[in-house]
Write a protein that holds these residues in place. Structure first.
Motif, PDB file in Angstrom:
ATOM      1  N   PHE A  36       0.527  -1.454  -0.250  1.00  0.00           N
ATOM      2  CA  PHE A  36       0.107   0.277  -0.465  1.00  0.00           C
ATOM      3  C   PHE A  36       1.120   1.510   0.563  1.00  0.00           C
ATOM      4  O   PHE A  36       0.526   2.552  -0.380  1.00  0.00           O
ATOM      5  CB  PHE A  36      -1.193   0.388   1.255  1.00  0.00           C
ATOM      6  N   LEU A  39       1.560   2.456  -3.078  1.00  0.00           N
ATOM      7  CA  LEU A  39       0.678   2.831  -4.453  1.00  0.00           C
ATOM      8  C   LEU A  39       0.294   4.489  -3.861  1.00  0.00           C
ATOM      9  O   LEU A  39       0.870   5.278  -5.176  1.00  0.00           O
ATOM     10  CB  LEU A  39      -1.072   2.834  -4.024  1.00  0.00           C
ATOM     11  N   THR A  40       1.021   4.901  -3.121  1.00  0.00           N
ATOM     12  CA  THR A  40       0.936   6.634  -3.352  1.00  0.00           C
ATOM     13  C   THR A  40       2.330   7.330  -2.984  1.00  0.00           C
ATOM     14  O   THR A  40       2.801   8.278  -2.664  1.00  0.00           O
ATOM     15  CB  THR A  40       0.842   7.255  -2.063  1.00  0.00           C
ATOM     16  N   VAL A  57      -7.432   0.957   3.042  1.00  0.00           N
ATOM     17  CA  VAL A  57      -8.173   1.243   1.614  1.00  0.00           C
ATOM     18  C   VAL A  57      -9.822   1.706   1.709  1.00  0.00           C
ATOM     19  O   VAL A  57     -10.862   1.547   2.077  1.00  0.00           O
ATOM     20  CB  VAL A  57      -9.147  -0.545   1.101  1.00  0.00           C
ATOM     21  N   TYR A  61     -10.129   4.475  -3.281  1.00  0.00           N
ATOM     22  CA  TYR A  61      -9.274   3.485  -4.607  1.00  0.00           C
ATOM     23  C   TYR A  61      -9.997   2.178  -4.907  1.00  0.00           C
ATOM     24  O   TYR A  61     -11.487   2.247  -5.069  1.00  0.00           O
ATOM     25  CB  TYR A  61      -8.523   2.842  -3.376  1.00  0.00           C
ATOM     26  N   VAL A 164      -5.786  -3.132  -6.887  1.00  0.00           N
ATOM     27  CA  VAL A 164      -6.023  -1.796  -5.996  1.00  0.00           C
ATOM     28  C   VAL A 164      -5.367  -0.897  -6.355  1.00  0.00           C
ATOM     29  O   VAL A 164      -3.934  -1.071  -6.618  1.00  0.00           O
ATOM     30  CB  VAL A 164      -5.429  -2.145  -3.972  1.00  0.00           C
ATOM     31  N   TRP A 165      -5.642   0.028  -6.558  1.00  0.00           N
ATOM     32  CA  TRP A 165      -4.908   0.798  -7.249  1.00  0.00           C
ATOM     33  C   TRP A 165      -5.776   2.481  -7.347  1.00  0.00           C
ATOM     34  O   TRP A 165      -7.253   2.531  -6.863  1.00  0.00           O
ATOM     35  CB  TRP A 165      -5.072   1.207  -8.560  1.00  0.00           C
ATOM     36  N   LEU A 166      -5.443   3.450  -6.929  1.00  0.00           N
ATOM     37  CA  LEU A 166      -5.585   5.241  -6.893  1.00  0.00           C
ATOM     38  C   LEU A 166      -6.551   5.343  -8.206  1.00  0.00           C
ATOM     39  O   LEU A 166      -5.942   5.303  -9.273  1.00  0.00           O
ATOM     40  CB  LEU A 166      -4.658   5.869  -6.825  1.00  0.00           C
ATOM     41  N   LYS A 167      -7.914   5.887  -7.522  1.00  0.00           N
ATOM     42  CA  LYS A 167      -8.739   6.287  -8.747  1.00  0.00           C
ATOM     43  C   LYS A 167      -8.293   6.901  -9.524  1.00  0.00           C
ATOM     44  O   LYS A 167      -8.552   7.214 -10.962  1.00  0.00           O
ATOM     45  CB  LYS A 167     -10.106   6.694  -7.848  1.00  0.00           C
TER      46      LYS A 167
END
Length: 194
Positions: A36, A39-40, A57, A61, A164-167
């Motif tokens: 996680f 991802l940022t 989450v 996401y 999982v990924w950022l919108k």
């Protein structure tokens, strides 16, 4: 280039190969105890293959659930359970000292570190540890056997593996990888994920 982080205990190699064949693009992959933060992080991952539930989450996401993980129990290699080598019922091992049970509070690098420590105790022929079977298998050493655990209700959290990924990062390359992981091929239409 699409960068994918993946959590310990998953085996995404087949999806990586299929994506590269399907798209003709190369992937960058990052194995991680906790994907996680990647991802940022600047220059981190675009997409993560992660273990859920995870309290981090949120609404920011996209989540595509791929499969549920089987529960497992780690036992000493010379135990009767390891010798039999079959699925274990909780009632069979409930009298053993429980060194660690994987938490539903949010699998993180700390949870994996705690499980690793618990497996060292199991390897010393003391007690058991409970968690996702694929993770136990990935972390177990020669002195530990990871076996399927039947009906572990109330002992360990049920876990799922998900993409999982950022919108805000959503793009065609991510959609293509998600499609490959979900079994879509080039003959099938486009699909957006919630």
């Amino acid at each position: 280039m699409l960068t994918i982080a993946f959590v310990t205990g998953t085996e995404p190699g087949k999806w990586f190969r299929r994506y590269e064949e399907f798209s003709g693009a190369r992937l960058s992959t990052l194995p991680a105890s906790d994907p996680f933060p990647l991802l940022t992080a600047p220059g981190g991952a675009d997409l993560a293959l992660a273990r859920l539930p995870d309290a981090r989450v949120g609404e920011e996401y996209h989540v595509v659930r791929l499969y549920e993980e089987a529960a497992g129990v780690a036992v000493p290699k010379d135990s009767v359970y390891a010798e039999v080598g079959e699925e274990v019922r909780w009632s069979d091992v409930s009298g053993e000292h429980l060194n660690y049970a994987f938490s539903a509070a949010g699998p993180t690098a700390e949870a994996e570190a705690e499980l690793r420590s618990a497996l060292q105790v199991v390897a010393a022929n003391v007690g058991i540890a409970v968690g996702p079977l694929p993770l136990l298998r990935a972390l177990s050493k020669k002195q530990v056997a990871a076996l399927p655990l039947a009906a572990p209700t109330g002992v360990a959290a049920a876990t799922e593996v998900a993409l999982v990924w950022l919108k805000e990062r959503d793009a065609d390359d991510i959609q293509d990888f998600v499609g490959v992981a979900k079994g879509r091929d080039e003959r099938q239409g486009e699909q957006q994920w919630a």
